[in-house]
Scaffold this active site. Sequence first.
Site, mmCIF file in Angstrom:
data_model
loop_
_atom_site.group_PDB
_atom_site.id
_atom_site.type_symbol
_atom_site.label_atom_id
_atom_site.label_comp_id
_atom_site.label_asym_id
_atom_site.label_seq_id
_atom_site.Cartn_x
_atom_site.Cartn_y
_atom_site.Cartn_z
ATOM 1 N N HIS A 144 -77.048 25.217 -81.451
ATOM 2 C CA HIS A 144 -78.068 24.421 -80.776
ATOM 3 C C HIS A 144 -78.835 23.493 -81.695
ATOM 4 C CE1 HIS A 144 -77.839 27.016 -77.011
ATOM 5 N NE2 HIS A 144 -77.375 25.820 -76.776
ATOM 6 N N CYS B 31 -57.071 10.807 -69.643
ATOM 7 C CA CYS B 31 -58.447 11.141 -70.021
ATOM 8 C C CYS B 31 -58.532 12.091 -71.210
ATOM 9 C CB CYS B 31 -59.220 11.729 -68.833
ATOM 10 S SG CYS B 31 -58.582 13.318 -68.269
HETATM 11 C C1 PEP Z 1 -57.415 17.583 -71.700
HETATM 12 O O1 PEP Z 1 -56.961 18.724 -71.677
HETATM 13 O O2 PEP Z 1 -56.813 16.599 -72.199
HETATM 14 C C2 PEP Z 1 -58.746 17.300 -71.137
HETATM 15 C C3 PEP Z 1 -59.160 16.065 -70.982
HETATM 16 O O3 PEP Z 1 -59.522 18.323 -70.766
HETATM 17 P P1 PEP Z 1 -60.246 19.368 -71.776
HETATM 18 O O4 PEP Z 1 -60.198 18.771 -73.166
HETATM 19 O O5 PEP Z 1 -61.628 19.506 -71.243
HETATM 20 O O6 PEP Z 1 -59.415 20.598 -71.630
#
Ligand code: PEP
Length: 577
Positions: free
Chosen positions: A193, A508
Amino acid sequence: MTTQGAVRIRGVAAAPGTAHGPWVPFVRSSPARPGGRTVEPDAEVARVISAAEAVAVASERLADDVARAGHADEAKIFMAHAMIARDPELLDAAAIRIRTEHADGIGAIGAAASAVADQLRALRDELLAARASDVIDIGDRIARELAGLPAAGIRLIEPAIVVAEDLPPSVTATLRRDRLLGIALEASSPTAHAAILARAYGIPAVVGATGLLAALGAAGHGSALAIDGESGEVLVAPAKADVERYEARAEVTRRARDRDLDDAALPAVTKDGTPVVLLANIGSPDEVSGAVALGARGVGLFRTEFLFLERASPPSEDEQADAYGRVIAAFAPHPVTIRLLDVGGDKPIPYLPLKAEDNPFLGVRALRLADRRPDIFVTQLRACYRAAVAGRVKIMAPMVADAGDAATLRRLADRAREELIAEGRPIGPADIGVMLEIPSAILTADTYVRDLGFVSIGTNDLLQYTLAADRGNPALERYRDSLHPALLQLIRLAVESARRAGTELSVCGEMAGDPVAALVLVGLGVRVLSMAPSNLANVRRAIRAAVRDDLEGAAMSSLGDASAADVRLRLRTRTQL
Ligand code: PEP
Ligand code: MG
């Protein structure tokens, strides 16, 4: 280069920015008297309980102060502290020591807090281990209350870098920010934190700087310190040349930040006119203003775990609808993609008792919890539909393996929507989609993607599942290059399936935020990229300097390469990347 005389220590970068100047130590002075005894156990237990309540009330007050200063998420840290101070497990453990060993309250609460902290560290989860310092912090504050001492803190008389073995969150939050140049810690981690607060306050910080306290001891009081919160470098007694180097870095960072903000309105389009949509990945509503300022055209991944972790019961539907609604309204008319809860397995939460698993990443994680706890997902989905009155919403499920999982998502979403309609509550429309982060989901995509509004490739998990390489294991670095041809082949298959189905596809995972990898994705046919807001400017610049034909040629040829190194070589020779 470091000029002679300075001691250089390699720590771990925890909050960006550089700082140099005098330092002030924080030393935890524990009031514990080892071996202290009590002859009135019942009265001593009562004293501990009332001291703990006083600390809980003080923590709630601190949470109010932090929230009023505009840090609503960080305020939750101190609400959680209030919960720890009232935690029956902690107080019972202290009471048992008082009753059976006749320990005094100060010693008993200190020992009980240490035992709970040890249990958290033993779970071998970085996030939970980082929470151990919160428990120690609370134990210490209860002990100080019992001893009649004021809460621990540092009075910064002049601007300085605070140094410590570890910095309790309650001390970090109460430091005078106008005089706090930076934070350098011998121990701790970027997920503790103290580091989270430093990032939220924009204070440079380095943690895990082993040897820092000894080096400062040798340099003596009055020596100076310089820290680089991006590289993790710490310089004890920096020479004039070091200080000049740090000042130059700070100036470069300032100018780069200004340029990134100036460029935010430029479209991400290749030289030959192919547009790419750049979206932001965010993990809390606090990140919205930064993402908007840097030109995100919506949110491609809103991780919602922040609402569910570190609390004794799940967040209510109202609380969720409010948090999602704030983000959606801020981005309207651009879309916000809310990802359903991705916990379980390696990320235990107290109100969701799950069996320990040998392979948590291959276990009951995320949507796989739906048949045991549909209520958690239905509540979250209801909150999403309610929040959708504020703007454009997409709902995305993680850890989908095949058409069966996609159908589960659809069933839960329909149930949530129908319930709300039957209750007459106002709702908005939402697109339903899934993450493609398990190879089987891509290999069978043609069987279900046409029924979805969108899909988004999560390259972080897709890489770990494709190469059978745990994403958190530092010994497997060689398998973690997202330009591996196996990953590129799967991405290309996904692009083709999405095109056949007429369904929007985005990426993403972290890969989308790396300018070189982002260009490979564009070459493979991806037209929507979602990334950490801090990467938006660099990726936009790379796209604006690229030619689509070149990218396609290099990316398609690399599908037949043997290794990520070969792919890089090809990119360098064909596109000067
Ligand atoms: C991924 O797995 O690429 C993703 C975007 O999700 P996380 O990193 O939250 O698992
Ligand atoms: Mg993932």
